[in-house]
Design a protein around this motif. Structure first.
Motif, PDB file in Angstrom:
ATOM      1  N   GLY A 130       1.052  -6.406   2.403  1.00 19.85           N
ATOM      2  CA  GLY A 130       1.953  -6.868   1.341  1.00 19.85           C
ATOM      3  C   GLY A 130       2.229  -8.360   1.455  1.00 19.85           C
ATOM      4  O   GLY A 130       2.262  -9.084   0.461  1.00 19.85           O
ATOM      5  N   ARG A 131       2.407  -8.814   2.687  1.00 15.84           N
ATOM      6  CA  ARG A 131       2.727 -10.236   2.883  1.00 15.84           C
ATOM      7  C   ARG A 131       1.552 -11.131   2.485  1.00 15.84           C
ATOM      8  O   ARG A 131       1.745 -12.209   1.926  1.00 15.84           O
ATOM      9  N   ILE A 132       0.357 -10.655   2.785  1.00 15.79           N
ATOM     10  CA  ILE A 132      -0.833 -11.447   2.414  1.00 15.79           C
ATOM     11  C   ILE A 132      -0.966 -11.458   0.885  1.00 15.79           C
ATOM     12  O   ILE A 132      -1.247 -12.488   0.275  1.00 15.79           O
ATOM     13  N   GLU A 133      -0.739 -10.295   0.319  1.00 21.72           N
ATOM     14  CA  GLU A 133      -0.813 -10.187  -1.137  1.00 21.72           C
ATOM     15  C   GLU A 133       0.182 -11.153  -1.796  1.00 21.72           C
ATOM     16  O   GLU A 133      -0.131 -11.874  -2.740  1.00 21.72           O
ATOM     17  N   ARG A 134       1.402 -11.157  -1.262  1.00 21.47           N
ATOM     18  CA  ARG A 134       2.430 -12.037  -1.801  1.00 21.47           C
ATOM     19  C   ARG A 134       2.008 -13.507  -1.707  1.00 21.47           C
ATOM     20  O   ARG A 134       2.173 -14.272  -2.657  1.00 21.47           O
ATOM     21  N   PHE A 135       1.455 -13.877  -0.568  1.00 20.55           N
ATOM     22  CA  PHE A 135       1.037 -15.273  -0.411  1.00 20.55           C
ATOM     23  C   PHE A 135       0.051 -15.667  -1.511  1.00 20.55           C
ATOM     24  O   PHE A 135       0.185 -16.716  -2.154  1.00 20.55           O
ATOM     25  N   CYS A 136      -0.944 -14.808  -1.708  1.00 23.43           N
ATOM     26  CA  CYS A 136      -1.980 -15.138  -2.696  1.00 23.43           C
ATOM     27  C   CYS A 136      -1.363 -15.274  -4.092  1.00 23.43           C
ATOM     28  O   CYS A 136      -1.709 -16.183  -4.849  1.00 23.43           O
ATOM     29  N   ALA A 137      -0.471 -14.356  -4.410  1.00 27.06           N
ATOM     30  CA  ALA A 137       0.126 -14.372  -5.739  1.00 27.06           C
ATOM     31  C   ALA A 137       1.030 -15.586  -5.923  1.00 27.06           C
ATOM     32  O   ALA A 137       0.997 -16.253  -6.961  1.00 27.06           O
ATOM     33  N   ASP A 138       1.835 -15.894  -4.918  1.00 28.82           N
ATOM     34  CA  ASP A 138       2.747 -17.045  -5.024  1.00 28.82           C
ATOM     35  C   ASP A 138       1.958 -18.343  -5.169  1.00 28.82           C
ATOM     36  O   ASP A 138       2.328 -19.235  -5.932  1.00 28.82           O
ATOM     37  N   ARG A 139       0.863 -18.418  -4.423  1.00 30.52           N
ATOM     38  CA  ARG A 139       0.046 -19.625  -4.481  1.00 30.52           C
ATOM     39  C   ARG A 139      -0.508 -19.798  -5.887  1.00 30.52           C
ATOM     40  O   ARG A 139      -0.507 -20.897  -6.439  1.00 30.52           O
ATOM     41  N   GLU A 140      -0.927 -18.692  -6.473  1.00 35.11           N
ATOM     42  CA  GLU A 140      -1.476 -18.776  -7.822  1.00 35.11           C
ATOM     43  C   GLU A 140      -0.390 -19.156  -8.831  1.00 35.11           C
ATOM     44  O   GLU A 140      -0.613 -19.976  -9.727  1.00 35.11           O
ATOM     45  N   LEU A 141       0.791 -18.564  -8.683  1.00 33.68           N
ATOM     46  CA  LEU A 141       1.876 -18.876  -9.613  1.00 33.68           C
ATOM     47  C   LEU A 141       2.242 -20.358  -9.534  1.00 33.68           C
ATOM     48  O   LEU A 141       2.536 -21.003 -10.537  1.00 33.68           O
ATOM     49  N   GLN A 142       2.201 -20.893  -8.310  1.00 42.43           N
ATOM     50  CA  GLN A 142       2.529 -22.306  -8.132  1.00 42.43           C
ATOM     51  C   GLN A 142       1.489 -23.208  -8.778  1.00 42.43           C
ATOM     52  O   GLN A 142       1.811 -24.217  -9.387  1.00 42.43           O
ATOM     53  N   LYS A 143       0.235 -22.798  -8.595  1.00 40.93           N
ATOM     54  CA  LYS A 143      -0.881 -23.606  -9.090  1.00 40.93           C
ATOM     55  C   LYS A 143      -1.031 -23.527 -10.601  1.00 40.93           C
ATOM     56  O   LYS A 143      -1.628 -24.381 -11.229  1.00 40.93           O
ATOM     57  N   GLY A 144      -0.525 -22.456 -11.155  1.00 38.86           N
ATOM     58  CA  GLY A 144      -0.777 -22.191 -12.572  1.00 38.86           C
ATOM     59  C   GLY A 144      -1.891 -21.176 -12.663  1.00 38.86           C
ATOM     60  O   GLY A 144      -2.963 -21.353 -12.091  1.00 38.86           O
ATOM     61  N   VAL A 145      -1.597 -20.130 -13.395  1.00 38.98           N
ATOM     62  CA  VAL A 145      -2.500 -18.991 -13.414  1.00 38.98           C
ATOM     63  C   VAL A 145      -3.662 -19.242 -14.364  1.00 38.98           C
ATOM     64  O   VAL A 145      -3.471 -19.739 -15.471  1.00 38.98           O
ATOM     65  N   THR A 146      -4.867 -18.913 -13.925  1.00 35.07           N
ATOM     66  CA  THR A 146      -5.984 -18.929 -14.876  1.00 35.07           C
ATOM     67  C   THR A 146      -5.964 -17.608 -15.621  1.00 35.07           C
ATOM     68  O   THR A 146      -5.947 -16.544 -15.007  1.00 35.07           O
ATOM     69  N   LEU A 147      -5.923 -17.699 -16.930  1.00 35.87           N
ATOM     70  CA  LEU A 147      -5.771 -16.485 -17.716  1.00 35.87           C
ATOM     71  C   LEU A 147      -7.065 -15.709 -17.764  1.00 35.87           C
ATOM     72  O   LEU A 147      -8.143 -16.291 -17.862  1.00 35.87           O
ATOM     73  N   PRO A 148      -6.944 -14.393 -17.704  1.00 34.84           N
ATOM     74  CA  PRO A 148      -8.144 -13.573 -17.831  1.00 34.84           C
ATOM     75  C   PRO A 148      -8.676 -13.654 -19.257  1.00 34.84           C
ATOM     76  O   PRO A 148      -7.971 -14.083 -20.168  1.00 34.84           O
TER      77      PRO A 148
END
Ligand SMILES: Cc1cc2nc3c(=O)[nH]c(=O)nc-3n(C[C@H](O)[C@H](O)[C@H](O)COP(=O)(O)OP(=O)(O)OC[C@H]3O[C@@H](n4cnc5c(N)ncnc54)[C@H](O)[C@@H]3O)c2cc1C
Ligand SMILES: Cc1cc2nc3c(=O)[nH]c(=O)nc-3n(C[C@H](O)[C@H](O)[C@H](O)COP(=O)(O)OP(=O)(O)OC[C@H]3O[C@@H](n4cnc5c(N)ncnc54)[C@H](O)[C@@H]3O)c2cc1C
Ligand code: SF4
Ligand code: SF4
Ligand code: FES
Ligand SMILES: [Mg+2]
Lengths: 470, 294
Positions: free
Chosen positions: A121-139
């Motif tokens: 869960g913690r690894i998952e959170r890191f990846c998601a937070d990093r993406e949110l910070q960077k700006g999400v690439t839309l599918p």
């Protein structure tokens, strides 16, 4: 790729999660768990054994490809990792924070047999937070299909269903009763566990996919499911209205001043930001000694919120023992660290109040554990003559919630269970009414974020099939 | 209407018209087509003025389905209603949700007395009209503390078959409470000819009406104003005891059989946040230039 032959060196313990100091955080609403940094997350990912049989994956209700995304993290390919996660999980920043991992993915982790599980869960959170910070690439969004779908309720079930359908090119409108989208993620789970900005970032992403979100829209009131189909031209409906109806104990004195349902207590605090009163207008009032009735996540959130609102003592009053607490383990530990007290094997029988109607105490009875019941847990039995008065002035009732009847009551031909939940096929989300699908807490009763998301996704698949076969 | 708020198009609720009935009683006509389309007599809305605002319930006093408008009439009693009262036609209310609550049960029972006290005249108005449209002979009774606080006599006259007006201090038409007038009506028509009384107004007034009609054995429906947050049955803040059962005013009501209501409990819960409300008002008056304290 060639598998490594040499046996991997095992690192027995999870990298600790940096967290705010317990005594300090017990008095503020900032997030408790601060999240891994890049070095820690890579170190944690490197603990993973990359088991071929992927036991962890079976524990995840949406079957996130855990070994694959962890491998990418270990290789520092964070963009690749989040992409992998999002194949299965639309709200990873949320799930990484609030999934009961110890009962799901991490429970089945090979390492957990002898050591501590990989902090999935913690690894998952890191990846998601990093993406949110960077700006999400839309599918990518498929070309418009010309089909209209209405989603009722914007909790995790509704948001996931809407997101999947939008990606498939359908025209999706979400109707939400409250003034913001997010469901329990906004009004229930506290800021210190799930920052509202994280939820709103996910909602924003959904809007970028073209999903229309109509807040302030109570279906069953301004319109009905039948009208949406007959007059508004919706080709299918997904109902994800959750389990928002608070249960009370039905004991004398429960309507005294100073008694809140957990929903009211948490809604005032989280959704209406009563902790910022009077800068925000909604008030909340608590006394010195708060008792929270129940032992689930909702109860833990209530007890920890009470401390943050200034209670001198905050008690969890629970009928069974520590072992049976249904809350996430991390929440119980956090509550204990923060100074929440526990009265186990105890249940209130009456709430006492003074002439002005304010709570002055709670008459409780002690229990002992008897024979196991249907759920396999030992049934608590009251001990005769063990009544005593607990000295409290505020009571928060967190013993569970049922489905809100507004939609079921106003929709023709919708089969319900005896408790008022909507009957839906677990394989497809289809209800007894053609074109109407349902999922999440309104079907299962109060459950988890990830199960609600899973149900939203399942329903999206069958709605798509239904729309394209018509 | 939809308006761009920070890059996002969302419904906003424009104040199309403002009427000032007295320094503390005001009427707004709001652009709210979704609500106007389906609302019925007895239902209410919940509004939130701005992002930091609280959610407050107000009864739908009138509506125009074609124009898509909803009318609210409110009395300034604290921070939010004062702030609302300082808004003008052309301003926008951030959130406005409804219709909420169950509509008043309308049927043809013959004679119905509709009593509106103070600002309660506004909510009783569409109910009186609906009863009259259903074929009843509607006797309206409206009262206010004084002439200055009296409004909508013309509306009520149109909505009712006959209308009786009173003021507590005698500054207009006659002196007396609405209960005095109601007693006269019952005595003159005969209690057997009045199967139903609807009473809406301040809690003491509704309670007094119920005490009286109970003696006559006349069924009386009241509209309760419990504290609310969501208005959808989610928080339980609005619970009241009716006939020894706990009900949620926002979804089971707001109409209840007044003879079954535990008034003492309701009035204790009504002042739950008195101290905080006072604090909110003081905070508001010191900071904001809207002249809330007048
Ligand atoms: C305090 C609390 C803490 C929790 N902690 C955790 C946790 O740590 N981990 C975990 O996995 N789970 C947790 N849960 C459970 C989890 O939040 C729920 O299982 C999940 O949110 C259910 O999702 P849902 O989409 O079915 O419904 P909800 O999240 O309940 O959303 C339903 C939405 O529908 C809206 N709605 C209802 N009726 C209508 C209507 N008539 N018209 C329009 N909209 C309507 C509601 O306003 C709401 O926004 C917690 C729950 C609570 C209350
Ligand atoms: C179903 C319903 C319909 C109503 N219709 C009308 C109406 O048509 N016109 C009108 O003038 N008033 C109406 N009210 C009362 C109105 O909601 C309150 O006067 C208003 O909320 C006061 O807010 P405030 O911040 O200005 O005052 P405050 O100083 O905060 O409160 C003053 C008093 O208003 C009541 N109140 C405060 N907050 C709430 C709340 N969230 N929900 C309910 N009551 C509250 C309490 O009794 C409080 O002591 C209605 C109430 C209900 C429940
Ligand atoms: S979604 Fe939840 S259960 Fe699945 S991998 Fe992520 S944290 Fe584990
Ligand atoms: S079970 Fe644990 S160690 Fe094995 S692949 Fe999954 S996370 Fe890695
Ligand atoms: S106002 Fe929340 S349940 Fe009625
Ligand atoms: Mg107020």
């Amino acid at each position: 790729m060639a598998e490594q032959k040499t046996k991997k060196k095992i690192i027995p313990n999870k990298n600790p999660m940096p967290a705010q100091d317990p005594l300090e955080r017990a008095r503020n609403f900032n997030e408790v768990a601060l999240g891994y940094d890049e070095e820690t997350v890579v170190a944690e990912a490197q603990r993973c054994l990359q088991c071929k049989n992927e036991p962890c994956r079976q524990g995840c209700p949406v079957e996130v490809d855990i070994p694959a995304f962890i491998k990418l993290v270990a290789e520092r390919d964070f963009d690749g990792a989040i992409k992998k996660i999002k194949e299965k999980n639309a709200l990873p920043a949320v799930c990484g924070r609030v999934c009961p991992q110890e009962n799901q993915c991490e429970k089945y982790c090979t390492l957990a047999k002898k050591y501590e599980a990989v902090g999935i869960g913690r690894i998952e959170r890191f990846c998601a937070d990093r993406e949110l910070q960077k700006g999400v690439t839309l599918p990518e969004v498929a070309p418009p299909t010309g089909k209209k779908v209405a989603v009722v309720g914007s909790g995790p079930a509704g948001l996931t269903c809407a997101s999947d359908l939008a990606k498939l090119g359908h025209d999706v409108t979400v109707y939400e009763a409250l003034h913001v989208a997010g469901g329990v993620l906004m009004y229930g789970i506290p800021e210190f566990r799930l920052p509202k900005a994280v939820v709103q970032a996910e909602v924003e992403n959904l809007k970028k996919l073209g999903v229309k979100i109509e807040v302030n829209s109570v279906v069953g009131k301004f319109t009905t499911v039948d009208e949406l189909m007959e007059n508004e031209g919706y080709d299918a409906i997904f109902i994800g209205t959750g389990a928002g109806l608070p249960y009370f104990m039905k004991i004398p004195g429960e309507n005294a001043c100073g008694v809140y349902s957990a929903n009211e207590f948490l809604t005032r605090t989280n959704l209406m930001k009563a902790y910022q009163f009077p800068d925000w207008d909604t008030p909340i009032k608590i006394g010195k000694k708060v008792a929270v009735l129940g032992g689930g996540n909702v109860a833990m959130d209530g007890a920890r919120t009470a401390l943050r609102l200034g209670a001198e003592e905050s008690w969890i009053v629970y009928r069974r023992s520590h072992e049976e607490l249904p809350a996430r383990k991390e929440e119980v530990e956090h509550a204990e660290e923060e100074g929440v007290k526990f009265a186990f094997l105890t249940s209130p029988v009456e709430i006492l109040s003074n002439e002005e109607g304010w709570v002055t105490g709670m008459k409780c009875i002690k229990y002992e554990l008897g024979e196991p019941d249907a759920s396999g847990r030992r049934r608590p039995v009251p001990i005769e003559g063990s009544e005593y008065i607990m000295d409290v002035d505020t009571v928060v009732v967190a013993i569970g919630q049922g489905p809100n009847p507004l939609v079921p009551r106003t929709t023709k031909g919708l089969e319900l269970t005896s408790r008022g939940n909507i009957v839906a096929d677990p394989e497809t989300g289809a209800t007894s009414k053609p074109g109407v699908f349902a999922g999440g807490d309104v079907v299962t009763g109060a459950a988890t974020v990830i199960l609600a998301m899973g149900a939203g996704r399942t329903a999206a698949k069958s709605i798509h099939a239904y729309l394209t076969s018509k | 209407m939809k308006k761009n708020e920070g890059g996002e198009w969302r419904d906003v609720f424009k104040i199309l018209e403002k009427q000032v009935f007295s320094p503390i009683i005001k009427l707004f006509v709001i652009d709210a087509p979704k609500v106007a389309k389906s609302c019925q007599a007895g239902q209410f809305i919940i509004l939130r003025i701005h992002e930091e605002g609280e959610r407050i319930p107000l009864t739908i006093a009138d509506f125009d389905r074609e124009k898509g408008t909803v009318t609210i009439v409110f009395q300034e009693v604290g921070k939010t209603t004062k702030q609302l009262g300082a808004m003008e036609a052309g301003d926008y209310i951030k959130d406005f949700v409804g219709p909420l609550g169950e509509p008043t049960h309308i049927e043809n029972v013959g004679n119905v007395v509709c009593v509106g006290g103070g600002v309660g005249v506004a909510p009783v108005h569409p109910i009186a009209r609906a009863f009259k449209e259903a074929g009843n002979h509607v006797i309206g009774i409206m009262g206010a503390r004084n002439k200055e606080l009296m409004f909508w006599e013309d509306h009520m006259r149109a909505a009712c078959s006959e209308l009786l007006v009173t003021t507590d201090d005698g500054s207009y038409v006659r002196k007396g409470f609405v209960t005095d007038v109601l007693k006269e009506v019952i005595e003159s028509k005969g209690k057997e000819n009045i199967p139903l009384v609807i009473a809406i107004g301040p809690q003491p007034m509704m309670r007094a009406v119920c005490n009286m009609t109970k003696e006559y054995g006349i069924k009386t429906i009241v509209s309760l104003n419990a504290l609310m947050v969501d208005g959808t049955g989610m928080c339980g803040c609005c619970r009241v005891s009716v006939g020894n059962e706990t009900k949620f005013v926002c979804v089971d009501g707001p109409d209840f059989d007044g003879h079954q209501v535990d008034w003492a409990e309701l009035s204790r819960r009504q002042v739950y946040f008195k101290a905080e409300e006072q604090k909110a008002l003081e905070h508001h008056e010191c900071k904001c230039g809207c002249g809330g304290g007048k």
